[in-house]
Design a protein around this motif. Structure first.
Motif, PDB file in Angstrom:
ATOM      1  N   ARG A  70       0.814  -1.213   0.000  1.00  0.00           N
ATOM      2  CA  ARG A  70       0.000   0.000   0.000  1.00  0.00           C
ATOM      3  C   ARG A  70       0.846   1.260   0.000  1.00  0.00           C
ATOM      4  NH1 ARG A  70      -4.788  -0.854   4.370  1.00  0.00           N
ATOM      5  NH2 ARG A  70      -5.644   0.929   3.248  1.00  0.00           N
ATOM      6  N   GLY A  71       2.154   1.104   0.206  1.00  0.00           N
ATOM      7  CA  GLY A  71       3.054   2.250   0.157  1.00  0.00           C
ATOM      8  C   GLY A  71       2.794   3.266   1.245  1.00  0.00           C
ATOM      9  N   ARG A  72       2.341   2.800   2.397  1.00  0.00           N
ATOM     10  CA  ARG A  72       2.016   3.762   3.443  1.00  0.00           C
ATOM     11  C   ARG A  72       2.776   3.475   4.731  1.00  0.00           C
ATOM     12  NH1 ARG A  72      -3.906   2.902   6.243  1.00  0.00           N
ATOM     13  NH2 ARG A  72      -3.567   0.787   7.046  1.00  0.00           N
ATOM     14  N   ILE A  73       2.924   4.529   5.513  1.00  0.00           N
ATOM     15  CA  ILE A  73       3.483   4.458   6.860  1.00  0.00           C
ATOM     16  C   ILE A  73       2.322   4.595   7.842  1.00  0.00           C
ATOM     17  CG2 ILE A  73       5.045   5.513   8.524  1.00  0.00           C
ATOM     18  CD1 ILE A  73       6.512   4.338   6.161  1.00  0.00           C
ATOM     19  N   VAL A  74       2.279   3.693   8.826  1.00  0.00           N
ATOM     20  CA  VAL A  74       1.254   3.785   9.864  1.00  0.00           C
ATOM     21  C   VAL A  74       1.934   3.891  11.221  1.00  0.00           C
ATOM     22  CG1 VAL A  74      -0.417   2.472   8.503  1.00  0.00           C
ATOM     23  CG2 VAL A  74       1.043   1.276  10.138  1.00  0.00           C
ATOM     24  N   GLU A  75       1.259   4.523  12.155  1.00  0.00           N
ATOM     25  CA  GLU A  75       1.692   4.493  13.550  1.00  0.00           C
ATOM     26  C   GLU A  75       0.682   3.658  14.321  1.00  0.00           C
ATOM     27  OE1 GLU A  75       1.687   8.278  15.517  1.00  0.00           O
ATOM     28  OE2 GLU A  75      -0.130   8.973  14.500  1.00  0.00           O
ATOM     29  N   ILE A  76       1.145   3.051  15.396  1.00  0.00           N
ATOM     30  CA  ILE A  76       0.273   2.179  16.171  1.00  0.00           C
ATOM     31  C   ILE A  76      -0.363   2.991  17.293  1.00  0.00           C
ATOM     32  CG2 ILE A  76       0.137   0.087  17.544  1.00  0.00           C
ATOM     33  CD1 ILE A  76       0.832  -0.259  14.513  1.00  0.00           C
ATOM     34  N   VAL A  77      -1.693   3.059  17.254  1.00  0.00           N
ATOM     35  CA  VAL A  77      -2.472   3.802  18.248  1.00  0.00           C
ATOM     36  C   VAL A  77      -3.499   2.853  18.836  1.00  0.00           C
ATOM     37  CG1 VAL A  77      -3.977   5.774  18.671  1.00  0.00           C
ATOM     38  CG2 VAL A  77      -2.147   5.946  16.958  1.00  0.00           C
ATOM     39  N   ASP A  78      -3.396   2.596  20.122  1.00  0.00           N
ATOM     40  CA  ASP A  78      -4.326   1.687  20.809  1.00  0.00           C
ATOM     41  C   ASP A  78      -4.425   0.336  20.106  1.00  0.00           C
ATOM     42  OD1 ASP A  78      -4.928   3.654  22.716  1.00  0.00           O
ATOM     43  OD2 ASP A  78      -6.495   4.508  21.456  1.00  0.00           O
ATOM     44  N   GLY A  79      -3.275  -0.156  19.660  1.00  0.00           N
ATOM     45  CA  GLY A  79      -3.223  -1.486  19.072  1.00  0.00           C
ATOM     46  C   GLY A  79      -3.662  -1.587  17.630  1.00  0.00           C
ATOM     47  N   ARG A  80      -3.970  -0.457  16.993  1.00  0.00           N
ATOM     48  CA  ARG A  80      -4.425  -0.474  15.610  1.00  0.00           C
ATOM     49  C   ARG A  80      -3.570   0.483  14.778  1.00  0.00           C
ATOM     50  NH1 ARG A  80      -7.238  -4.698  14.425  1.00  0.00           N
ATOM     51  NH2 ARG A  80      -8.053  -3.577  12.601  1.00  0.00           N
ATOM     52  N   PRO A  81      -3.466   0.205  13.460  1.00  0.00           N
ATOM     53  CA  PRO A  81      -2.690   1.108  12.611  1.00  0.00           C
ATOM     54  C   PRO A  81      -3.466   2.370  12.256  1.00  0.00           C
ATOM     55  CG  PRO A  81      -3.555  -0.721  11.313  1.00  0.00           C
ATOM     56  CD  PRO A  81      -3.915  -1.006  12.745  1.00  0.00           C
ATOM     57  N   ARG A  82      -2.784   3.497  12.346  1.00  0.00           N
ATOM     58  CA  ARG A  82      -3.331   4.778  11.896  1.00  0.00           C
ATOM     59  C   ARG A  82      -2.406   5.322  10.817  1.00  0.00           C
ATOM     60  NH1 ARG A  82      -1.519   9.718  12.307  1.00  0.00           N
ATOM     61  NH2 ARG A  82      -2.981  11.421  11.884  1.00  0.00           N
ATOM     62  N   GLU A  83      -2.963   5.693   9.692  1.00  0.00           N
ATOM     63  CA  GLU A  83      -2.135   6.157   8.582  1.00  0.00           C
ATOM     64  C   GLU A  83      -1.459   7.482   8.899  1.00  0.00           C
ATOM     65  OE1 GLU A  83      -2.889   7.625   4.045  1.00  0.00           O
ATOM     66  OE2 GLU A  83      -3.605   5.594   4.549  1.00  0.00           O
ATOM     67  N   VAL A  84      -0.138   7.496   8.735  1.00  0.00           N
ATOM     68  CA  VAL A  84       0.647   8.715   8.877  1.00  0.00           C
ATOM     69  C   VAL A  84       0.796   9.389   7.513  1.00  0.00           C
ATOM     70  CG1 VAL A  84       2.932   9.622   9.486  1.00  0.00           C
ATOM     71  CG2 VAL A  84       1.882   7.834  10.885  1.00  0.00           C
ATOM     72  N   GLY A  85       0.982   8.577   6.486  1.00  0.00           N
ATOM     73  CA  GLY A  85       1.102   9.127   5.138  1.00  0.00           C
ATOM     74  C   GLY A  85       1.430   8.032   4.139  1.00  0.00           C
ATOM     75  N   ARG A  86       1.247   8.351   2.866  1.00  0.00           N
ATOM     76  CA  ARG A  86       1.614   7.446   1.774  1.00  0.00           C
ATOM     77  C   ARG A  86       2.763   8.072   1.004  1.00  0.00           C
ATOM     78  NH1 ARG A  86      -2.726   3.491   0.312  1.00  0.00           N
ATOM     79  NH2 ARG A  86      -4.340   3.770   1.908  1.00  0.00           N
ATOM     80  N   ILE A  87       3.670   7.218   0.540  1.00  0.00           N
ATOM     81  CA  ILE A  87       4.857   7.704  -0.151  1.00  0.00           C
ATOM     82  C   ILE A  87       4.614   7.643  -1.651  1.00  0.00           C
ATOM     83  CG2 ILE A  87       7.322   7.315  -0.527  1.00  0.00           C
ATOM     84  CD1 ILE A  87       7.492   6.260   2.310  1.00  0.00           C
ATOM     85  N   ASP A  88       4.715   8.780  -2.289  1.00  0.00           N
ATOM     86  CA  ASP A  88       4.483   8.859  -3.728  1.00  0.00           C
ATOM     87  C   ASP A  88       5.535   8.057  -4.485  1.00  0.00           C
ATOM     88  OD1 ASP A  88       2.315  10.531  -3.367  1.00  0.00           O
ATOM     89  OD2 ASP A  88       3.485  12.375  -3.633  1.00  0.00           O
ATOM     90  N   GLN A 126       6.025  15.082  11.139  1.00  0.00           N
ATOM     91  CA  GLN A 126       5.348  16.247  11.691  1.00  0.00           C
ATOM     92  C   GLN A 126       4.296  15.831  12.699  1.00  0.00           C
ATOM     93  OE1 GLN A 126       3.933  17.723   7.923  1.00  0.00           O
ATOM     94  NE2 GLN A 126       5.808  18.882   7.516  1.00  0.00           N
ATOM     95  N   GLY A 127       4.040  16.715  13.667  1.00  0.00           N
ATOM     96  CA  GLY A 127       3.012  16.451  14.661  1.00  0.00           C
ATOM     97  C   GLY A 127       3.514  15.598  15.803  1.00  0.00           C
ATOM     98  N   THR A 128       2.579  15.129  16.612  1.00  0.00           N
ATOM     99  CA  THR A 128       2.901  14.321  17.773  1.00  0.00           C
ATOM    100  C   THR A 128       2.258  12.954  17.660  1.00  0.00           C
ATOM    101  OG1 THR A 128       0.989  15.234  18.968  1.00  0.00           O
ATOM    102  CG2 THR A 128       3.110  16.352  19.259  1.00  0.00           C
ATOM    103  N   ALA A 129       2.660  12.052  18.568  1.00  0.00           N
ATOM    104  CA  ALA A 129       2.145  10.676  18.539  1.00  0.00           C
ATOM    105  C   ALA A 129       0.627  10.669  18.505  1.00  0.00           C
ATOM    106  CB  ALA A 129       2.654   9.915  19.750  1.00  0.00           C
ATOM    107  N   GLY A 130       0.068   9.867  17.600  1.00  0.00           N
ATOM    108  CA  GLY A 130      -1.361   9.778  17.437  1.00  0.00           C
ATOM    109  C   GLY A 130      -1.923  10.746  16.434  1.00  0.00           C
ATOM    110  N   ALA A 131      -1.096  11.695  15.984  1.00  0.00           N
ATOM    111  CA  ALA A 131      -1.559  12.683  15.008  1.00  0.00           C
ATOM    112  C   ALA A 131      -0.431  13.061  14.045  1.00  0.00           C
ATOM    113  CB  ALA A 131      -2.088  13.920  15.712  1.00  0.00           C
ATOM    114  N   ARG A 132       0.467  12.117  13.790  1.00  0.00           N
ATOM    115  CA  ARG A 132       1.613  12.428  12.935  1.00  0.00           C
ATOM    116  C   ARG A 132       1.229  12.477  11.454  1.00  0.00           C
ATOM    117  NH1 ARG A 132       4.584   9.438  16.895  1.00  0.00           N
ATOM    118  NH2 ARG A 132       6.270  10.721  17.741  1.00  0.00           N
ATOM    119  N   THR A 133       2.005  13.268  10.713  1.00  0.00           N
ATOM    120  CA  THR A 133       1.919  13.315   9.258  1.00  0.00           C
ATOM    121  C   THR A 133       3.337  13.325   8.700  1.00  0.00           C
ATOM    122  OG1 THR A 133       1.840  15.736   9.223  1.00  0.00           O
ATOM    123  CG2 THR A 133      -0.277  14.562   9.270  1.00  0.00           C
ATOM    124  N   LEU A 134       3.437  13.081   7.400  1.00  0.00           N
ATOM    125  CA  LEU A 134       4.728  13.106   6.723  1.00  0.00           C
ATOM    126  C   LEU A 134       4.852  14.374   5.892  1.00  0.00           C
ATOM    127  CD1 LEU A 134       5.080   9.452   5.346  1.00  0.00           C
ATOM    128  CD2 LEU A 134       6.248  10.453   7.329  1.00  0.00           C
TER     129      LEU A 134
END
Length: 354
Positions: A70-88, A126-134
């Motif tokens: 999927r070409g994406r980076i996720v961070e783990i929040v409460d045991g689930r993946p949250r999308e941080v961003g996708r790499i073009d 960018q941002g903090t844990a749970g709300a990061r972006t690339l």
């Protein structure tokens, strides 16, 4: 073109297998017999619901994971993946896609396959844990060989502050012995992609050569560098990496005892290994195995020995890392098209080394 991985023998693999038998007619060296050990109780699940995950890195203690297809980076929040961003530009094909990641200060580094090459980029976190972006990606190294097989892809910062990268032979074995080619190598560079002045070859990022498809990098507390490597049809390897050393591929697969080539510390049959990510946790080197579906523990004080754990418990294991609390985490890889996914796969699980 060679069939991906080990599905079809070719002449070069036959020659390598004969070489492993050793000059002088000795029997081939076998992997050490693993010590018996009952698996502990079921482990904690750190995260579930990952899609073809490849690599784990930590940003201020929070795990980030790359998802290959999927070409994406996720961070783990409460045991689930949250999308941080996708790499073009990520082109997922075969074993290629978004592969290794590493974090340095407030930047994320990523190794990935495009339609034309493999490359390494760096991006602001960018941002903090749970709300990061690339932030925007800036290439630091492009033009690495790419194919549907043997892309290498592991990146890690060493204790010297340099960025190391494993580059596979991309289906062209002869490149591994060509010091001018970047395929089949371990590279060492500055965070900007420049050649460090103390690299072993003039005007080159090459740190070691003769690799088929190395996918693990880890350093012991004394600075010793280890790498895991996929063999062809006979032997997978654990190598101690020294600057400028030649690890044999495609002239040698496994322990060859041939002058000019560095032999592995250990070798395992390909059916019991396919070693990918590795990590030093405490006094042990841990090795995640895909086809072998097990975690292998190698004591740093006795690197010719090993203990095997979790055979088949979690399926295919792609990566293993030392978590910020000092524990070991393993990343399963059952959703990449080669495994048998179970409910909740793929996962990060906390494991015991011994």
């Amino acid at each position: 073109m060679r069939t991906p991985l080990r599905n079809r023998g070719v002449a070069i693999a036959v020659l390598a297998a004969l070489t492993v038998g050793g000059c002088g007619g000795g029997a081939p060296s076998q992997a050490p017999t693993p010590s018996a050990s009952a698996d502990p109780a079921p482990q904690d699940t750190i995260a579930a619901g990952l899609d073809a995950p490849w690599s784990i890195a930590f940003a201020d203690g929070t795990p980030l994971v790359s998802e290959r297809d999927r070409g994406r980076i996720v961070e783990i929040v409460d045991g689930r993946p949250r999308e941080v961003g996708r790499i073009d530009g990520v082109a997922a094909r075969g074993e290629g896609g978004l592969l290794g990641i590493a974090v340095r200060d407030d930047e994320l580094f990523a190794y990935f396959t495009t339609a034309t090459d493999n490359r390494i980029v760096r991006m602001p976190l960018q941002g903090t844990a749970g709300a990061r972006t690339l932030g925007p990606a800036r290439p630091i190294l492009t033009g690495l060989p790419a194919a549907s097989i043997h892309n290498g892809g592991r990146i890690a910062f060493g204790p010297d502050g340099m960025l190391y990268a494993t580059v596979g032979d991309a289906g062209s074995p002869d490149d591994a012995q060509d010091p001018r080619a970047l395929g089949g190598k371990i590279l060492r560079m500055t965070p900007d992609g420049a050649r460090p002045a103390d690299n072993p070859f003039p005007d080159s990022l090459v740190y070691s050569l003769g690799h088929r498809n190395a996918q693990g990098l880890a350093w012991a507390p004394d600075g010793t560098l280890y790498a895991s490597e996929f063999g062809q049809n006979t032997w997978d390897e654990l190598n101690l990496i020294r600057p400028g050393a030649n690890y044999g591929w495609p002239e040698v697969e496994g322990i060859g005892r041939r002058e000019g080539f560095a032999d592995p510390l250990q070798q395992w049959s390909t059916s019991s290994a396919s070693p990918s990510g590795i990590a030093v946790v405490g006094t042990d080197l841990l090795i995640a195995n895909l086809r072998g579906e097990r975690l292998r523990t190698v004591p740093l004080g006795a690197p010719a020995t090993a203990t095997e754990r979790y055979r088949g418990t979690h399926g295919r294991l792609r990566d293993v890392v030392r978590a910020p609390d000092g524990s070991a985490w393993a990343l399963t890889n059952n959703t990449d098209g080669r495994g048998e996914p179970r409910p909740g796969d793929d996962r990060i699980v906390r494991v015991n080394a011994r």
